[in-house]
Design a protein around this motif. Structure first.
Motif, PDB file in Angstrom:
ATOM      1  N   UNK B  36       0.673  -1.409  -0.018  1.00  0.00           N
ATOM      2  CA  UNK B  36       0.162   0.026  -0.203  1.00  0.00           C
ATOM      3  C   UNK B  36       0.930   1.354  -0.119  1.00  0.00           C
ATOM      4  N   UNK B  37       2.134   1.083   0.600  1.00  0.00           N
ATOM      5  CA  UNK B  37       2.759   2.336   0.609  1.00  0.00           C
ATOM      6  C   UNK B  37       2.799   2.803   2.261  1.00  0.00           C
ATOM      7  N   UNK B  38       3.848   3.282   2.646  1.00  0.00           N
ATOM      8  CA  UNK B  38       3.985   3.651   3.955  1.00  0.00           C
ATOM      9  C   UNK B  38       2.800   4.764   4.631  1.00  0.00           C
ATOM     10  N   UNK B  39       2.618   5.705   3.594  1.00  0.00           N
ATOM     11  CA  UNK B  39       1.739   6.778   4.208  1.00  0.00           C
ATOM     12  C   UNK B  39       0.328   6.134   4.213  1.00  0.00           C
ATOM     13  N   UNK B  65       6.215   5.268  12.852  1.00  0.00           N
ATOM     14  CA  UNK B  65       7.556   5.221  12.429  1.00  0.00           C
ATOM     15  C   UNK B  65       8.570   4.263  13.140  1.00  0.00           C
ATOM     16  N   UNK B  66       8.430   3.903  14.164  1.00  0.00           N
ATOM     17  CA  UNK B  66       9.171   2.895  14.915  1.00  0.00           C
ATOM     18  C   UNK B  66       9.101   1.743  14.092  1.00  0.00           C
ATOM     19  N   UNK B  69      10.952   2.072  10.940  1.00  0.00           N
ATOM     20  CA  UNK B  69      12.309   1.772  11.092  1.00  0.00           C
ATOM     21  C   UNK B  69      12.832   0.586  11.577  1.00  0.00           C
ATOM     22  N   UNK B  70      11.831  -0.259  12.306  1.00  0.00           N
ATOM     23  CA  UNK B  70      12.322  -1.678  12.708  1.00  0.00           C
ATOM     24  C   UNK B  70      12.533  -2.256  11.395  1.00  0.00           C
ATOM     25  N   UNK B  71      11.594  -2.452  10.494  1.00  0.00           N
ATOM     26  CA  UNK B  71      11.620  -3.181   9.458  1.00  0.00           C
ATOM     27  C   UNK B  71      12.897  -2.842   8.452  1.00  0.00           C
ATOM     28  N   UNK B  72      13.026  -1.593   8.552  1.00  0.00           N
ATOM     29  CA  UNK B  72      14.215  -1.225   7.672  1.00  0.00           C
ATOM     30  C   UNK B  72      15.649  -1.615   8.136  1.00  0.00           C
ATOM     31  N   UNK B 124      11.265   9.363   7.422  1.00  0.00           N
ATOM     32  CA  UNK B 124      11.590   9.026   8.594  1.00  0.00           C
ATOM     33  C   UNK B 124      11.974  10.489   9.434  1.00  0.00           C
ATOM     34  N   UNK B 125      11.876  10.229  10.683  1.00  0.00           N
ATOM     35  CA  UNK B 125      12.785  11.611  11.339  1.00  0.00           C
ATOM     36  C   UNK B 125      14.063  11.340  11.793  1.00  0.00           C
ATOM     37  N   UNK B 126      14.506  12.610  12.273  1.00  0.00           N
ATOM     38  CA  UNK B 126      15.988  12.556  12.111  1.00  0.00           C
ATOM     39  C   UNK B 126      16.574  11.732  12.719  1.00  0.00           C
ATOM     40  N   UNK B 127      16.269  11.176  13.931  1.00  0.00           N
ATOM     41  CA  UNK B 127      16.874  10.136  14.715  1.00  0.00           C
ATOM     42  C   UNK B 127      17.120   8.804  14.299  1.00  0.00           C
ATOM     43  N   UNK B 128      15.923   8.299  13.685  1.00  0.00           N
ATOM     44  CA  UNK B 128      15.798   6.958  13.219  1.00  0.00           C
ATOM     45  C   UNK B 128      16.481   7.026  11.753  1.00  0.00           C
TER      46      UNK B 128
END
Lengths: 205, 205
Positions: B36-39, B65-66, B69-72, B124-128
């Motif tokens: 579907x896409x992330x969004x 987002x977490x 990030x875990x999938x990536x 992604x946000x800056x930290x991830x």
């Protein structure tokens, strides 16, 4: 002494004016899609960057998906133009393919081309998607044609043209994701070196 | 006669159980992000697909987002594993690079690898983002190392290792955008042919 110009613009002037405004809106939009991402871009921000209102964008281009779709159409037509330009040059098919690949990669480093690469199909509704996929298939077919011609004239090694085209396109699409236009590298040198890599492979000759 | 099993699970059993649930949630999420896409994916839908509630996902993985990030992170670690696996094999550097590229491409056709390729950094946000970019740089560095070793042992043609790595990675990343796992092609044959294309180039030898 010439007559003073009419304060009323001609139909031709109005149309040129309309096209110039549309183009300025598309250029502002595509830059924002590329830097912020499609989902994070609002037409309000695009409008604000040009000092106009959101209804102005609606008037010229319609809603956000239509703006995106128009940007993608411009990028894809530039890729098709690169194929026609290369086709019109002299030399064997491998040389024409080489020129097409360089042109293709350069489009991908420009704003409309980057947008083609960076936009996932899911961002579009079914109708816009179908008409854009038709253009994408034409670009792919053009690349396959160069490869098949090269296998005929002996300038390209025997291969599965379809898969080779995906290999070449993939390598030259990816810079749209990592290339930083502000990093000071010469994009033309980058592109030439990448196409050379694809032409000769990584094994010694 | 053995004692009946305790109705209380051991700490080890509880941890294994926790990991299995976390893994099932990540697998359901990554499939949905990819199709579907992330969004367009909501954690409600991910939860519903497993018959659990959204708070269950929050409990195991945190916010959307977490989860992404875990999938990536999983996908990127699989790419690094492909590099270690190839490094441990025999032969010259070009042969080890060839094995790495095949492994790399196969990861990219699996769900977590596809997610790495399909997710733009902007999601992604800056930290991830920073911690994932560190992993991406390690994958790129591993590919450059194979190339440099091959230039030393003579099994790889002289090239700009950095740009060649981007060329190779781009070609092998792109199938994550076009490859259709349901179309019935053998992904391993596809991958082998693509790596062969990159090894030998399109010009006749």
């Amino acid at each position: 002494m010439s007559a003073s110009p009419s304060p009323f613009r001609s139909a031709k002037q109005r149309e040129a004016d309309r096209q110039a405004k549309k183009q300025a809106l598309l250029e502002a939009a595509v830059r924002m899609f590329n830097t912020r991402g499609y989902h994070a871009t609002s037409l309000d921000d695009v409008a604000a960057s040009l000092g106009v209102s959101k209804p102005t964008i609606y008037h010229y281009l319609g809603n956000k998906e239509n703006v995106l779709s128009e940007c993608l159409r411009i990028g894809l037509k530039q890729l098709l133009q690169a194929a026609s330009d290369a086709r019109a040059t002299s030399g064997n098919a491998a040389q024409r393919l080489h020129r097409f690949l360089v042109g293709y990669a350069k489009v991908n480093l420009s704003e409309f081309g980057r947008c083609v690469i960076r936009t996932p199909d899911e961002a579009l509704g079914a109708e816009n998607l179908e008409s854009l996929l038709t253009l994408k298939r034409r670009v792919h077919a053009a690349m396959c044609d160069f490869l098949k011609e090269g296998m005929s004239d002996g300038s390209i090694a025997p291969c599965d043209a379809n898969l080779m085209a995906f290999t070449l396109a993939g390598a030259l699409n990816w810079p749209a994701r990592w290339y930083d236009p502000d990093a000071g590298h010469d994009p033309y040198k980058t592109v030439d070196a990448m196409v050379e890599n694809l032409a000769t492979g990584f094994l010694p000759r």
